[in-house]
Write a protein that holds these residues in place. Structure first.
Motif, mmCIF file in Angstrom:
data_model
loop_
_atom_site.group_PDB
_atom_site.id
_atom_site.type_symbol
_atom_site.label_atom_id
_atom_site.label_comp_id
_atom_site.label_asym_id
_atom_site.label_seq_id
_atom_site.Cartn_x
_atom_site.Cartn_y
_atom_site.Cartn_z
ATOM 1 N N GLN A 1 5.181 -11.759 8.776
ATOM 2 C CA GLN A 1 3.743 -11.472 8.755
ATOM 3 C C GLN A 1 3.485 -9.997 8.422
ATOM 4 O OE1 GLN A 1 5.696 -12.230 11.352
ATOM 5 N NE2 GLN A 1 4.652 -12.005 13.322
ATOM 6 N N PRO A 2 2.438 -9.720 7.613
ATOM 7 C CA PRO A 2 2.149 -8.336 7.196
ATOM 8 C C PRO A 2 1.479 -7.495 8.277
ATOM 9 C CG PRO A 2 0.558 -9.842 6.215
ATOM 10 C CD PRO A 2 1.550 -10.700 6.945
ATOM 11 N N VAL A 3 0.863 -8.157 9.259
ATOM 12 C CA VAL A 3 0.154 -7.457 10.337
ATOM 13 C C VAL A 3 0.530 -8.115 11.662
ATOM 14 C CG1 VAL A 3 -2.122 -6.858 11.281
ATOM 15 C CG2 VAL A 3 -1.790 -6.949 8.797
ATOM 16 N N ALA B 1 11.423 -1.350 9.071
ATOM 17 C CA ALA B 1 10.105 -1.191 8.437
ATOM 18 C C ALA B 1 9.035 -2.001 9.160
ATOM 19 C CB ALA B 1 10.164 -1.607 6.961
ATOM 20 N N ASP B 2 9.441 -3.018 9.929
ATOM 21 C CA ASP B 2 8.461 -3.789 10.701
ATOM 22 C C ASP B 2 7.676 -2.895 11.655
ATOM 23 O OD1 ASP B 2 8.869 -6.267 9.545
ATOM 24 O OD2 ASP B 2 10.402 -6.875 10.985
ATOM 25 N N ARG C 1 6.510 -0.067 11.048
ATOM 26 C CA ARG C 1 5.487 0.691 10.327
ATOM 27 C C ARG C 1 4.332 -0.188 9.835
ATOM 28 N NH1 ARG C 1 10.162 3.608 9.160
ATOM 29 N NH2 ARG C 1 10.797 2.383 7.357
ATOM 30 N N LYS C 2 4.417 -1.494 10.102
ATOM 31 C CA LYS C 2 3.334 -2.387 9.709
ATOM 32 C C LYS C 2 2.103 -2.155 10.595
ATOM 33 C CE LYS C 2 6.166 -6.250 8.011
ATOM 34 N NZ LYS C 2 6.602 -7.636 8.299
ATOM 35 N N PRO C 3 0.908 -2.505 10.117
ATOM 36 C CA PRO C 3 -0.256 -2.467 11.011
ATOM 37 C C PRO C 3 0.017 -3.327 12.251
ATOM 38 C CG PRO C 3 -0.937 -2.861 8.736
ATOM 39 C CD PRO C 3 0.555 -2.946 8.749
ATOM 40 N N GLY D 1 2.293 -2.414 14.414
ATOM 41 C CA GLY D 1 3.694 -2.175 14.789
ATOM 42 C C GLY D 1 3.849 -1.693 16.220
#
Length: 296
Positions: A79-81, A115-116, A118-120, A122
């Motif tokens: 998921q991106p967020v 990098a997860d 740094r996602k919105p 996180g």
């Protein structure tokens, strides 16, 4: 002080490694490997949710009374967020990992994809990870990286342990000072890809055709060195790893109890290679040192 051995378990759940012709290790062989590892006083086992059914195989085959410290990894999240609700899903996957491994908690849980963080959202992932340690479900937190830039911006409180690639052919994180920097911050370091998925132990004549003439020439020169010194490629690979005093452990997978016996024998023997200039064997080929970039 020399690093310890950590037994990698990817081969227990997958047909892992470019030079692996035997496929996934049978459960009977896994049982023998684990018994042998315990007898050899190997302390750490490295696994991951993404390693096929490796965790379940471990849980079924671990000796009844064992002292192994198990390290697992949370896979990259699609998921991106992130939201607060994701914590429940992460908790369930973590508890399922423990259940599969037959343990109450882990020595360490690492992120396969830093990098997860740094996602919105996180911060939800970070808070959940910190809660695992606070509740005593893990002793240590950390990340698995390919390159030093992946550590940028991560809360130091999440970095008890960093797993990273390192080998005689891939010395990027040694030469750029990452190992010294992590160690001086009190962070434990586990090195993986010591054999570069088996390429380092393979004669250059058998390397894949996509490898460049320069890297094959380097391997030919290493083979010549083994002839000159009366040793084998595994002696060079492990001699380099054992010389890295900033490491807590070196992660190495095996496909048989025979391979583990060979590994243990070489690891515990006195290296004939004390005066070698290790740095001169490092490759500057960005493709060969990163298996993610290898042609399939």
């Amino acid at each position: 002080m020399s690093p310890q051995l950590c037994l990698g378990t990817a081969q227990f759940g997958l047909a892992y490694g470019i030079t692996n012709t035997a496929g996934q290790v049978s459960e009977a062989e896994v049982a023998q490997i684990l018994k042998q590892a315990q007898d050899a006083r190997i302390l750490y086992l490295d696994t991951a949710q993404a390693y096929g059914n490796a965790e379940a195989v471990l849980g079924r085959q671990l000796p009844t009374s064992h002292f192994f410290k198990i390290i697992s990894k949370l896979p990259a999240q699609p998921q991106p967020v992130f939201s607060a609700q994701d914590s429940e899903a992460w908790e369930q996957t973590f508890l399922a990992s423990c259940q599969r491994c037959g343990v109450q908690g882990l020595d360490a849980l690492l992120l396969h994809a830093p990098a997860d963080l740094r996602k919105p959202g996180g911060d939800h992932l970070e808070a959940w990870l910190l809660s695992l340690r606070e509740r005593g479900l893990v002793q240590r937190l950390g990340v698995s990286i390919y390159a030093d830039h992946e550590l940028a911006g991560i809360n130091p409180g999440l970095l008890d342990l960093v797993q990273l690639p390192l080998s005689l052919l891939d010395q990027r994180l040694l030469q750029d000072g990452t190992l010294v920097r992590l160690r001086s911050a009190g962070i434990a370091i586990h090195a993986r890809s010591i054999y570069l998925q088996g390429l380092l132990l393979t004669p250059a004549a058998q390397w894949p055709p996509w490898t460049s003439p320069e890297v094959r020439a380097n391997q030919h020169a290493l083979e010549a060195l083994t002839q000159e010194m009366g040793c084998q490629l595994i002696d060079l690979a492990l001699g380099f790893a054992r010389a890295q005093e900033d490491l807590e452990a070196v992660v190495i997978g095996v496909c048989s109890s025979h391979e583990l016996a060979e590994l243990s024998a070489v690891w515990s023997s006195t290296s004939p290679l004390k005066k070698i200039d290790w740095g001169s064997w490092a490759l500057n080929d960005s493709i060969i040192v990163d298996p993610r970039r290898w042609p399939i």
